[in-house]
Design an enzyme around this catalytic site. Sequence first.
Site, PDB file in Angstrom:
ATOM      1  N   GLY A 220       0.710  -1.128   0.064  1.00  0.00           N
ATOM      2  CA  GLY A 220      -0.119  -0.023   0.019  1.00  0.00           C
ATOM      3  C   GLY A 220       0.987   1.309   0.085  1.00  0.00           C
ATOM      4  O   GLY A 220       2.206   1.193  -0.163  1.00  0.00           O
ATOM      5  N   ASN A 221       0.185   2.402   0.207  1.00  0.00           N
ATOM      6  CA  ASN A 221       0.893   3.619   0.195  1.00  0.00           C
ATOM      7  C   ASN A 221       0.408   4.512   1.461  1.00  0.00           C
ATOM      8  O   ASN A 221      -0.593   4.238   1.947  1.00  0.00           O
ATOM      9  CB  ASN A 221       0.886   4.246  -1.215  1.00  0.00           C
ATOM     10  CG  ASN A 221      -0.160   4.743  -1.822  1.00  0.00           C
ATOM     11  OD1 ASN A 221      -0.784   5.353  -1.092  1.00  0.00           O
ATOM     12  ND2 ASN A 221      -0.693   3.966  -2.727  1.00  0.00           N
ATOM     13  N   ARG A 222       0.952   5.776   1.506  1.00  0.00           N
ATOM     14  CA  ARG A 222       0.712   6.304   2.831  1.00  0.00           C
ATOM     15  C   ARG A 222      -0.460   7.526   2.251  1.00  0.00           C
ATOM     16  O   ARG A 222      -0.839   8.497   3.408  1.00  0.00           O
ATOM     17  CB  ARG A 222       2.011   7.006   3.211  1.00  0.00           C
ATOM     18  CG  ARG A 222       2.812   6.113   3.908  1.00  0.00           C
ATOM     19  CD  ARG A 222       4.137   7.003   4.049  1.00  0.00           C
ATOM     20  NE  ARG A 222       4.088   8.042   5.045  1.00  0.00           N
ATOM     21  CZ  ARG A 222       5.163   8.850   5.357  1.00  0.00           C
ATOM     22  NH1 ARG A 222       6.219   8.719   4.531  1.00  0.00           N
ATOM     23  NH2 ARG A 222       5.058   9.806   6.211  1.00  0.00           N
ATOM     24  N   SER A 223      -1.047   7.641   1.453  1.00  0.00           N
ATOM     25  CA  SER A 223      -2.126   8.476   1.124  1.00  0.00           C
ATOM     26  C   SER A 223      -3.465   8.308   1.835  1.00  0.00           C
ATOM     27  O   SER A 223      -3.763   7.284   2.070  1.00  0.00           O
ATOM     28  CB  SER A 223      -2.734   8.345  -0.652  1.00  0.00           C
ATOM     29  OG  SER A 223      -3.504   9.153  -0.904  1.00  0.00           O
ATOM     30  N   ALA A 287      -3.731   7.907  -4.977  1.00  0.00           N
ATOM     31  CA  ALA A 287      -2.388   7.258  -5.250  1.00  0.00           C
ATOM     32  C   ALA A 287      -2.532   5.737  -5.455  1.00  0.00           C
ATOM     33  O   ALA A 287      -2.611   5.051  -4.650  1.00  0.00           O
ATOM     34  CB  ALA A 287      -1.325   7.536  -4.022  1.00  0.00           C
TER      35      ALA A 287
END
Length: 415
Positions: A220-223, A287
Amino acid sequence: MTTHDITSAASRNGERPSVVLAVSGGIAAYKAAELLRRFTEGGYDVTVVPTRSALEFVGAPTWEALSGKAIATEVWQNITEVPHVRIGQQADLVVVAPATANTMARAAHGLADDLLTNVLLTARCPVVFAPAMHTEMWEHPATVDNVATLRRRGAVVIEPAEGRLTGKDTGKGRLPDPAEIFELCEAVLARGGVTDLAGRTVVVSAGGTREYLDPVRFLGNRSSGLQGYAIARAAAARGAEVTVVAANVTLPDPAGVKVLRVETTAQLHDAMLAAAPTADAIVMAAAPADFRPTSQSDAKIKKAADGSAPIIELVQNADILAELSAHRAHPGQLVVGFAAETGDATGSVLDLARAKLARKGCDLLVVNDVSGGAVFGSPENAAVILGADGTAAEVPQGAKSALAQVIVDHIAARL
Ligand code: CTP
């Protein structure tokens, strides 16, 4: 209180912006008490104008204690102060919450049979209606016509939320979360009640996608979705019909906005393509993960006895922004992308962003310098808005809500 550029008459004169909270008679009146508290804590001067039926749900002492002012429902009370004219004239914003079918009908027809409707006729400031009623009443042609009339005259009528209604039934008709109505009202005040997106449809993606390795693990990502939600709110506050496709966002739904939930880039892709045909503007603030595991294990991946680590093979995901830009539903459709850049040996943040704008084929690219990683989850952001026509507008560090307003200014100007 978020720091919007409030352009109301009161704030220009250094006074507290003056808000009229008009409460009509629905069960959701109790939620208006929470909205009132948000306004007073936000530094607003609030006058509560309930209807007679609203007082059947929540009594006068609650409104008077929370606002610090006596309330009236009729034009005959405190007559020496001519309240039916003064309250509306002095307001910087009138918010009707909850707005019942009956109150919207009276407003649409210009009736003046109590203090609330007199205030609506004398107010020259932005007016927000936050409807709450049963789904059948909301969908009735009479209500549909009344809502259209109010919108045509420049009022912001927000879409009710879906969920549990008064009884055991669920459907569209709930009053949105008071905190979200408050945010929307601030967004309305920030642009002086301009409804330049009325009749327009805006689709926004928000959050960060997850690509599953197995049923419990993902890449995943931090958005956080904060920026996308702020754009959705700003567009709704200017009268647009807004859909947000939210990838793993845990924030409350913005008031008046339809929220579709997705997890993976493939789901985001499908949801955006399904929503795109009716959109006047599309904003890809999400994102999406660029890659996903080649395969997803149905069972949880176990540690190997020999201590070796699994090798994860990745495959590239579709580029949603590039696809939306290349296959526009109609020639005037506006496509807005985001670029989170750090700059590298091959070019500066802006060099890379210009190249990305050309590669993606969108009309506007909102460029964030993420060198410090500070933007994720932060309420603040700075950006440069690049146009495919060669323009560049710098937006200084400030609230994401303020950047959202500027992005929506650019969208409205181009539509
Ligand atoms: N985007 C998209 N689909 C993807 C990846 C990104 O639609 N699979 C969109 C994002 O929503 C954003 C824009 O493209 O609006 C730019 O995202 P970014 O991650 O900066 O671009 P990438 O194409 O991933 O480029 P890079 O190689 O620089 O990571």
